[in-house]
Design an enzyme around this catalytic site. Structure first.
Site, short mmCIF file in Angstrom:
data_model
loop_
_atom_site.label_atom_id
_atom_site.label_comp_id
_atom_site.label_asym_id
_atom_site.label_seq_id
_atom_site.Cartn_x
_atom_site.Cartn_y
_atom_site.Cartn_z
N LYS A 28 33.33 17.69 5.44
CA LYS A 28 34.55 17.37 4.93
C LYS A 28 35.19 16.04 5.80
O LYS A 28 35.31 16.11 6.95
CB LYS A 28 35.77 18.51 5.12
CG LYS A 28 37.13 17.92 4.53
CD LYS A 28 37.90 19.30 4.26
CE LYS A 28 39.53 18.99 4.00
NZ LYS A 28 40.13 20.25 3.91
N ASP A 88 47.96 29.86 1.25
CA ASP A 88 47.75 29.28 0.13
C ASP A 88 46.30 30.16 -0.58
O ASP A 88 45.27 29.39 -0.84
CB ASP A 88 47.22 27.93 0.30
CG ASP A 88 47.09 27.08 -0.99
OD1 ASP A 88 47.69 27.45 -1.92
OD2 ASP A 88 46.73 25.96 -0.90
N GLY A 148 32.82 19.00 -3.33
CA GLY A 148 34.02 19.31 -3.72
C GLY A 148 35.02 18.28 -3.29
O GLY A 148 34.66 17.29 -2.58
N SER A 149 36.27 18.15 -3.77
CA SER A 149 37.27 17.16 -3.17
C SER A 149 38.62 17.58 -3.07
O SER A 149 39.01 18.53 -4.01
CB SER A 149 37.14 15.61 -3.91
OG SER A 149 37.86 16.10 -5.13
N GLY A 150 39.23 17.49 -1.99
CA GLY A 150 40.36 18.03 -1.63
C GLY A 150 41.53 16.92 -1.79
O GLY A 150 41.12 15.96 -2.07
N GLN A 151 43.00 17.31 -1.32
CA GLN A 151 43.88 16.36 -1.23
C GLN A 151 43.46 15.13 -0.23
O GLN A 151 43.96 14.15 -0.62
CB GLN A 151 45.07 17.10 -0.65
CG GLN A 151 45.54 18.15 -1.84
CD GLN A 151 46.82 18.58 -1.10
OE1 GLN A 151 47.95 18.06 -1.85
NE2 GLN A 151 46.83 19.26 -0.26
N PHE A 152 42.81 15.28 0.86
CA PHE A 152 42.57 14.44 1.82
C PHE A 152 41.19 13.73 1.85
O PHE A 152 41.08 13.00 2.72
CB PHE A 152 43.19 15.04 3.19
CG PHE A 152 44.56 15.73 3.14
CD1 PHE A 152 45.55 14.86 2.56
CD2 PHE A 152 44.63 17.05 3.19
CE1 PHE A 152 46.98 15.40 2.43
CE2 PHE A 152 45.85 17.51 3.02
CZ PHE A 152 47.14 16.82 2.83
N GLY A 153 40.41 14.03 1.21
CA GLY A 153 38.96 13.70 1.19
C GLY A 153 38.00 14.42 0.80
O GLY A 153 38.53 15.47 -0.22
N VAL A 205 34.17 16.77 0.34
CA VAL A 205 33.39 17.48 0.98
C VAL A 205 31.99 17.45 0.48
O VAL A 205 31.56 17.31 -0.65
CB VAL A 205 33.86 18.79 0.88
CG1 VAL A 205 33.07 19.85 1.73
CG2 VAL A 205 35.51 19.27 1.04
N1 LIG Z 1 32.10 25.17 3.30
C1 LIG Z 1 32.37 24.93 1.91
N2 LIG Z 1 31.13 25.22 1.13
C2 LIG Z 1 30.91 24.70 -0.16
N3 LIG Z 1 32.13 24.38 -0.77
C3 LIG Z 1 33.10 23.83 -0.17
C4 LIG Z 1 33.43 24.04 1.40
N4 LIG Z 1 34.45 23.77 1.79
C5 LIG Z 1 34.98 22.89 0.89
N5 LIG Z 1 33.97 23.06 -0.30
C6 LIG Z 1 34.55 22.50 -1.66
O1 LIG Z 1 35.42 21.52 -1.62
C7 LIG Z 1 36.56 21.58 -2.19
C8 LIG Z 1 37.77 21.11 -1.31
O2 LIG Z 1 37.62 21.63 -0.11
P1 LIG Z 1 38.90 21.97 0.65
O3 LIG Z 1 39.54 23.12 0.09
O4 LIG Z 1 38.61 22.13 2.21
O5 LIG Z 1 39.80 20.59 0.94
P2 LIG Z 1 41.28 20.38 0.68
O6 LIG Z 1 41.87 19.06 0.77
O7 LIG Z 1 42.05 21.53 1.64
O8 LIG Z 1 41.87 21.07 -0.87
P3 LIG Z 1 43.03 21.32 -1.26
O9 LIG Z 1 43.87 21.12 -0.35
O10 LIG Z 1 43.19 20.32 -2.51
O11 LIG Z 1 43.01 22.96 -1.95
C9 LIG Z 1 36.53 23.36 -2.35
O12 LIG Z 1 37.66 23.68 -3.24
C10 LIG Z 1 35.29 23.62 -2.33
O13 LIG Z 1 34.93 23.43 -3.91
#
Ligand SMILES: Nc1ncnc2c1ncn2[C@@H]1O[C@H](COP(=O)(O)OP(=O)(O)OP(=O)(O)O)[C@@H](O)[C@H]1O
Length: 612
Positions: free
Chosen positions: A105, A247, A81-86, A88
């Site tokens: 992450k 959220d 996965g990928s979030g706003q800051f990096g 996963v």
């Molecule tokens: N423990 C986990 N198991 C499986 N997938 C994960 C896990 N943690 C994160 N992911 C995947 O990575 C994605 C991004 O992770 P996360 O929500 O922690 O990042 P974020 O930067 O907080 O994202 P955002 O702020 O854009 O929602 C998740 O939507 C999910 O698809």
């Protein structure tokens, strides 16, 4: 010389200087104009305490082998996965007896970038505490601010994992890896093998992910029952430990296919109530009262901010009418936990009806819909639909059901059965049938109320972050707008989305790591520039409408009678940055009877954005 970065356990002398030496909470500084914010109160008073609580869980980065994709004890696998800051990644713990799989992450301390104005304000803030930051370069200030934000998120992850014995319905934190010579920090948590909760159904069939949890030959209502069951337990626990998530949405609910449960994740926007923060108050009653008053005020201000994801934001956060501005008190969010109930209700609605309940052309439309559009429940006699529409999505938070009441309803004998099995089950099936018939009909006039266009995933995906409230004492109206937000909104069609990656990864062997699948690390070139946009529109732009998953858009309306997907070009979501004159914008909208003027909207932004 090797560059040193702030780390979770070492924020250089800045944190040490900021944290007061008093054993009791310091809530104001008589010599300065500084008005504390929720996060600056935390930074001033419990930063060292937080660091000492985190210490056993933060491992120094000792070993990195890029060619072998190894960091410390973990072998890094594919991106999940990928979030706003990096990004996963999937990782495998080498020394664990079962070689357990975890989620890693990776967060670049240099992301996001801040505008020069932001950086200058941060320096000014530090100066009040005799911190001479004049010689700091932009990267030093940026990393200090970013590590501060990460520390809060990690602290919350630790709290939800350990507080009162923890809970199976929140994603558990395992450890962090960080050191002063690393530009990245890593957060390790339990891995949820089926990824984020999916809700868009391209056909009438249940999604594969859903069937992995509840088995085959089940109904949508059965799955909604599973979600309400699990997430209620998670939210009930969060309330018990005083954590408001802020959220809740499908992508922040992860699916653990092994244990067949759903879990709440992503605590980046979350808050702890004043009672749950480990502040020490002065024993002298009068002083204590004053301290408590200020802490509560800061908490209230933070809670009033529009944080989260537009389509999931509760109506009490996005009021625009003149009536609403009459009293500040009326605008206060009285019960933060009710914000989560609303977002949870929207999530369940998405699952039940395969569409967002409130989704406009842009954030303003969406907020108007959240405030004004009434959902009807005429067609359904399914108790879950009824609970969602008439109790969870109640506009008035005082009348909205709370998490303990939901728990009582779902655990009562009558309802503690999947909907298709209890006496309301037939009705549930009937209503789902009716629902499919309804959505395959052409759009009625009524659907167009308030210029609602087809719902898009964009609204769900754009998120208002609270990251900038971590910039101590900074005015959120001056938040940096990262250019990537806009690049996102001009999105490329060939971009590989996180969703695609997850789907791809879901099909792979769960416990087989394939280092060749590892994505290239996030670039740390720091070349991304922030730029300035005039306020107050800026605040609205910040809630970016970035179509991150364009190719999946509009699937909710793509289902035809025969259950086949009918692909068609997805409508592009308009960005509110093009709306220069709000008055005209709103007045030209025939259906909206609104007396909003640009001044009222400015007032609104001033209030919500803490300009005062
Ligand atoms: N423990 C986990 N198991 C499986 N997938 C994960 C896990 N943690 C994160 N992911 C995947 O990575 C994605 C991004 O992770 P996360 O929500 O922690 O990042 P974020 O930067 O907080 O994202 P955002 O702020 O854009 O929602 C998740 O939507 C999910 O698809």
């Amino acid at each position: 010389m090797e560059r040193k970065y702030p780390s979770l356990l070492n924020n250089s002398e800045v944190t040490n200087k900021l944290e007061s030496q008093s054993p009791y909470i310091v809530v104001d500084n008589p010599d300065s104009e500084w008005i504390p914010t929720y996060h600056s109160l935390i930074e001033r008073n419990i930063s060292n305490l937080i660091q000492s609580e985190l210490q056993p869980y933060v491992q120094q980065i000792k070993k990195i082998d890029e060619t072998e994709s190894i960091i410390n004890d973990y072998k890094i696998g594919s991106t999940i996965g990928s979030g706003q800051f990096g990004k996963v990644y999937k990782g495998q713990e080498q020394s664990h007896k079962k070689r357990r799989i975890v989620a890693l992450k990776r967060i670049n301390k240099l992301r996001p970038k801040y505008s020069m104005n932001q950086l200058m304000r941060q320096i000014t803030y530090w100066k009040q505490f005799n911190i001479d930051a004049d010689n700091f370069d932009a990267d030093t200030i940026t990393t200090l601010m970013n590590v501060n934000r990460c520390r809060w998120e990690v602290y919350l992850m630790l709290r939800v994992t350990n507080d009162r014995g923890g809970n199976s319905y929140v994603v558990n934190f395992l450890q962090c890896m960080d050191s002063v010579n690393s530009k990245d920090l890593w957060i390790v948590s339990e891995w949820c093998n089926l990824g984020e909760l999916q809700w868009k159904r391209p056909t009438r069939h249940l999604l594969e992910q859903w069937e992995s949890l509840i088995g085959e030959n089940k109904t949508v209502a059965d799955f909604a029952f599973k979600v309400i069951n699990d997430i209620t337990k998670g939210l009930k626990f969060l309330k018990k430990i005083g954590c408001i998530h802020r959220d809740i949405k499908p992508s922040n609910i992860l699916v653990d296919g092994k244990n067949k449960i759903l879990k709440i994740s992503d605590f980046g926007c979350s808050l702890l109530t004043p009672e749950s923060l480990p502040f020490e108050y002065d024993p002298v009653e009068k002083i204590k009262d004053k301290q408590l008053h200020i802490v509560r005020k800061c908490f209230q201000k933070e809670m009033n901010k529009i944080i989260g994801t537009p389509a999931f934001v509760a109506p009490e956060l996005c009021k625009f009418t003149e009536e609403d501005f009459k009293s500040e008190e009326k605008m206060d969010v009285k019960d933060g936990f009710k914000l989560d109930i609303w977002s949870f209700g929207v999530t369940l609605y998405c699952i039940l009806f395969n569409q967002l309940p409130f989704s406009g052309d842009n954030e303003f439309d969406t907020y108007h819909l959240i405030n004004l559009k009434e959902l009807s429940n005429d067609d359904s006699d399914c108790w879950i639909t009824d609970l969602v529409i008439t109790k969870m999505l109640k506009k008035n938070p005082d009348e909205r059901i709370d998490i303990n009441e939901i728990h009582t309803i779902i655990t009562s004998n009558k309802n503690n059965k999947p909907p298709s099995l209890n006496k309301l089950g037939g009705g549930a099936k009937k209503s789902i049938k009716k629902f499919w018939k309804k959505i395959s009909k052409p759009k009625s006039k009524e659907d167009l109320t308030l210029k609602v266009t087809l719902s898009t995933e964009d609204t769900e995906l754009s998120r208002i972050t609270s990251r900038d409230s971590f910039a101590s004492g900074l005015d959120p109206s001056d938040l940096p707008i990262n250019i990537t937000d806009f690049i996102d909104s001009l999105t490329t069609t060939n971009a590989i989305t996180a969703q695609d990656e997850i789907l791809k990864n879901n099909n792979k062997q769960e416990n087989r790591l394939d280092p060749t699948q590892t994505d290239s690390p996030v670039s740390s070139s720091g070349s991304i520039q922030s730029f300035e946009i005039p306020t107050p529109i800026k605040n609205m732009i910040k809630i970016k409408a970035s179509p991150e998953k364009p190719e999946k858009r509009d699937l909710d309306h793509g289902a035809s009678n025969d259950g086949q997907t009918a692909p068609r070009p997805a409508p592009k979501m308009k960005s509110s940055k093009n709306i220069i004159n709000f008055k005209n914008y709103i007045q030209n909208n025939e259906v909206v009877e609104s007396s909003d003027t640009i001044d009222q909207i400015k007032d609104y932004l001033n209030y919500k954005g803490d300009f005062t």
